[in-house]
Design an enzyme around this catalytic site. Sequence first.
Site, mmCIF file in Angstrom:
data_model
loop_
_atom_site.group_PDB
_atom_site.id
_atom_site.type_symbol
_atom_site.label_atom_id
_atom_site.label_comp_id
_atom_site.label_asym_id
_atom_site.label_seq_id
_atom_site.Cartn_x
_atom_site.Cartn_y
_atom_site.Cartn_z
ATOM 1 N N GLU A 16 0.631 -1.185 -0.140
ATOM 2 C CA GLU A 16 0.051 0.088 0.052
ATOM 3 C C GLU A 16 0.821 1.305 -0.013
ATOM 4 O O GLU A 16 0.770 1.993 0.997
ATOM 5 C CB GLU A 16 -0.815 0.071 1.247
ATOM 6 C CG GLU A 16 -1.920 -0.843 1.146
ATOM 7 C CD GLU A 16 -3.014 -1.016 2.304
ATOM 8 O OE1 GLU A 16 -4.135 -1.335 1.872
ATOM 9 O OE2 GLU A 16 -2.497 -1.175 3.251
ATOM 10 N N GLU B 126 -4.697 -9.998 -0.091
ATOM 11 C CA GLU B 126 -5.457 -9.987 1.037
ATOM 12 C C GLU B 126 -6.905 -9.998 0.703
ATOM 13 O O GLU B 126 -7.392 -9.615 -0.509
ATOM 14 C CB GLU B 126 -5.254 -8.348 1.827
ATOM 15 C CG GLU B 126 -3.982 -8.250 2.362
ATOM 16 C CD GLU B 126 -3.883 -7.094 2.716
ATOM 17 O OE1 GLU B 126 -5.041 -6.290 3.086
ATOM 18 O OE2 GLU B 126 -2.797 -6.260 2.824
#
Length: 942
Positions: free
Chosen positions: A437, A525
């Site tokens: 991220e 994820e």
Amino acid sequence: MISILPSYAPGAGALLPPRAHLADDPGVLSLDGTWSFVYHRTDPTPWANVEEPWDEPAVSDDADTIDVPSHWVLRGDGRYGRPAYTNVDFPFPVDPPYPPEANPVGDYHRTFELPDGWEDDLVALRFDGVESQASVWVNGAWVGMARGSRLAHECDITGRVHPGENTITVRVHQFSPGSYLEDQDQWWLPGIFRSVSLRRLAPGSIEDLWIDTDYEAGVGYATVEARVLGARVASLVGRLAIDGLGTCLLALEKGDDGRYRSDRLQVGDVRPWNPEDPALYEAHVSINGGDGLVDGDRRLRVGFRRVSIEDGVLTANGKSLRLNGVNRHEVRADEGRVFDEEWARADLALMKSMGINAIRTSHYPPHPRLLDLADEIGLWVMLEGDIETHGFEGAGEWIDNPSDDPRWADAYLDRTMRAFERDKNHPSIMSWSLGNESGTGANLAACARWIHERTGGRAVVHYEGDHALEYTDIYSRMYPTLEEVAAVLDDSDLHAEVAVPTHVAAQVDDAARERIRRAPYLMCEYLHAMGTGPAGAPGYAAQMSHPRHAGGFVWEWRDHALWRTLPDGRRALSYGGDFGEEVHDGNFVCDGLVDALSRPYAGTWAWVAAMAPDAPALARAIVEADSGSVGERDRLRALAETDLVPCADEADSPYALDESGRVARIGDMPVRIDLSVFRAPTDNDRGRGPVDYWGIDASDLGPLGVGRGEAGTSHAMRWERARLHLLRRRLASIEEDGGVRRVVERWAPPAAQFGVTLTWEYAPVRIGEEGPNALSVSLRVAPYGTWPPRVPRLGLRLELPGSAWHATWLGDTMIGYADMSVPGARGCGSGDACDLWDVCVRPQEGGHRQGLEALSLRGEAGEFLILPASPLGWSVSRWSERELAQASHWEDLPDSERLFLWLDVFQDGIGTRSCGPDARPEVAGRMRDVDVRVVIAQVRGD
């Protein structure tokens, strides 16, 4: 003028090049143990240029002491600050590269005796992990500075040490420029939290070694690369001996980078390394240093495997590789990120027992011994770099992101190099992940390029933020909808959409979409396991049979809850905000398949059942849940199948109504029965992501399943807004007809123009000719007005006196919901009522069991019997749904001498909207006409 200079450097001073973590350095002196310690709430020397020599901090003789490794915020009972948790937000102003003015500092100091004979050799001072910046002095002289909290750094202190006593001082800043690259959804835990040691290397020693293995068609291959201390000749000779495979002569040629490399060597027939058979071989490398140098000698374990991408399929040893993985942070409730090998071994063994075959080291390299354990136990590893800049995303737009800022280029590359070089010998590592991220940009692309070049193009590089697949090898997504997964795996139209409109991946061009559909697909994820959940696993499991689907990593393995001591001396598992942080993200830090004490949650078993139905731990859990005795099972089965006989004995009525038509007692036990359409919101009910199926029909889910495509409003907020927790009753009528009492009620929230009409029919019956008297309840539910499109539940709530109840039941033995269940977990369950709820760190709905056939509750007042005649689920708790909803911690709940029993027609699905898609419309709780029939009895004790 005095000013604070900007600093972007990854380190300074006498830092040695990164190298492999080798367990057999010729000389090792541990510096773990007790150090002198001085804590400063703010940096006492904010003007210091930490990239240049500066004065050693003074540590007085009366300083405190602290154990190393540790986190100082977990010592001193608050004297050294407290832990702080944030997910995305930095806990300080985003003003890179400057740390905040309120920057706690810890000064560490100790002495050591230099072992005899070390003074003529290279002496390295090794730090395996310091958060977040370490400045080092030896014998009063500045040595260097290092950043990169989860990375190893070695300082060359040769010539700075002498025989006898020496001193080391380390100043650790909690925040530094490096903190801007470490916004990693975890506790901010400063200090020297991994080991410190001195390493001795004599000239001629193999200071760095890489045995780069390969496997093909039953045969193992190896290339040896070494850095030999002091060697300057163009070539060296040596031997590679592998237990059971024999010895190969090594001819090592020196490259431009100073490393010596052999040709690719065929070592013989081998067992390939894989999680089912993690075959390891002891390797011994010896190199003749020549020119008066000592002979270098190293031993390490190696495994032979090949991970590659073939025609868009991720393969291992020539077979498609499917990752049934979890994201794993390093955290323990008592010690934070301080490593404990016995605990870690048990942690990985628990994973293996659940059918897990892979871990993603989110979001940094773990302790090096963990990778040794993964090699040994058999777990694939996605090794992630120590990089995350999520806090620069702001409100959806990346601003001043270091990932595309050339001033940060050296820091990015240093972190990538240190992660790779330390861990390059591990056969368990199947992919190198650049970080997490951090948007995208030239610095990340350069890191990917470096790994590809360093491995000769053999490494599989991952990074989920490379949405256009420009510099990585796997197309990776977080929390996709089922429709998004299906779209990427469908190559019938290479230019079709690959993401919901609200996701940045939807903006990639046609060339990127072609690349995406020719690459392996991975969910780095998915199924956010926060609170009650995760749900919806079977849908994702069904898609993993596609050849290009490489599987995924559930977020995440373990709750990060830390112990906190309450004013009354009790310890409680705690989350963001519990330590007084002004900026925090609450219980978002508790989103694991297991809690902080390694206890699996109910949703974990549903996930295991979908992904690894043959897992040994699941089989044990199902057997343990079927805990009722044979006698109890047979008795309840007989009661459930016994015919009911009308009972006209008014003198021994099994129930009574009060003057308002409500049940007042059953037998002689006081009982209250209410309608319930509310539940204590789960963390997923509180989720506010854009994949929102509120008011959405299963026949029209929107583009690629985006639903409403609007973030910001949770189901819990909507239910509270509709005041479903505040239902009010109004009696309409009471009448009696041949022994049957009929009560009509209206239930509605305040200010609402919707509600339900309930028509109750109560009749006394006997369970068989010789059985106990009982109350037969028939209920007609007739909604009116416009209800919210989803409601949490529809059911009855019975309030019983006392809390020390024991339950035995027929039906589903494990907690489950419409989209979260364990197939085959039916039978006879038994347990204390207080143990039948899934105790997530924040109180919430979590005790529902489906398919009830019969229920016996035993307490001081005897037995309370429930025999459904229509489909019902059930749950019990000492607290009402409203009490659970209002509590932030279980410790906040009052003492209770009541038991609440819910008999539910339905509950809304669970989903994963805490960070992912909503519960799908197919499992939505929708208010509707329904008939409920149940028999209730008190069976008095003898």
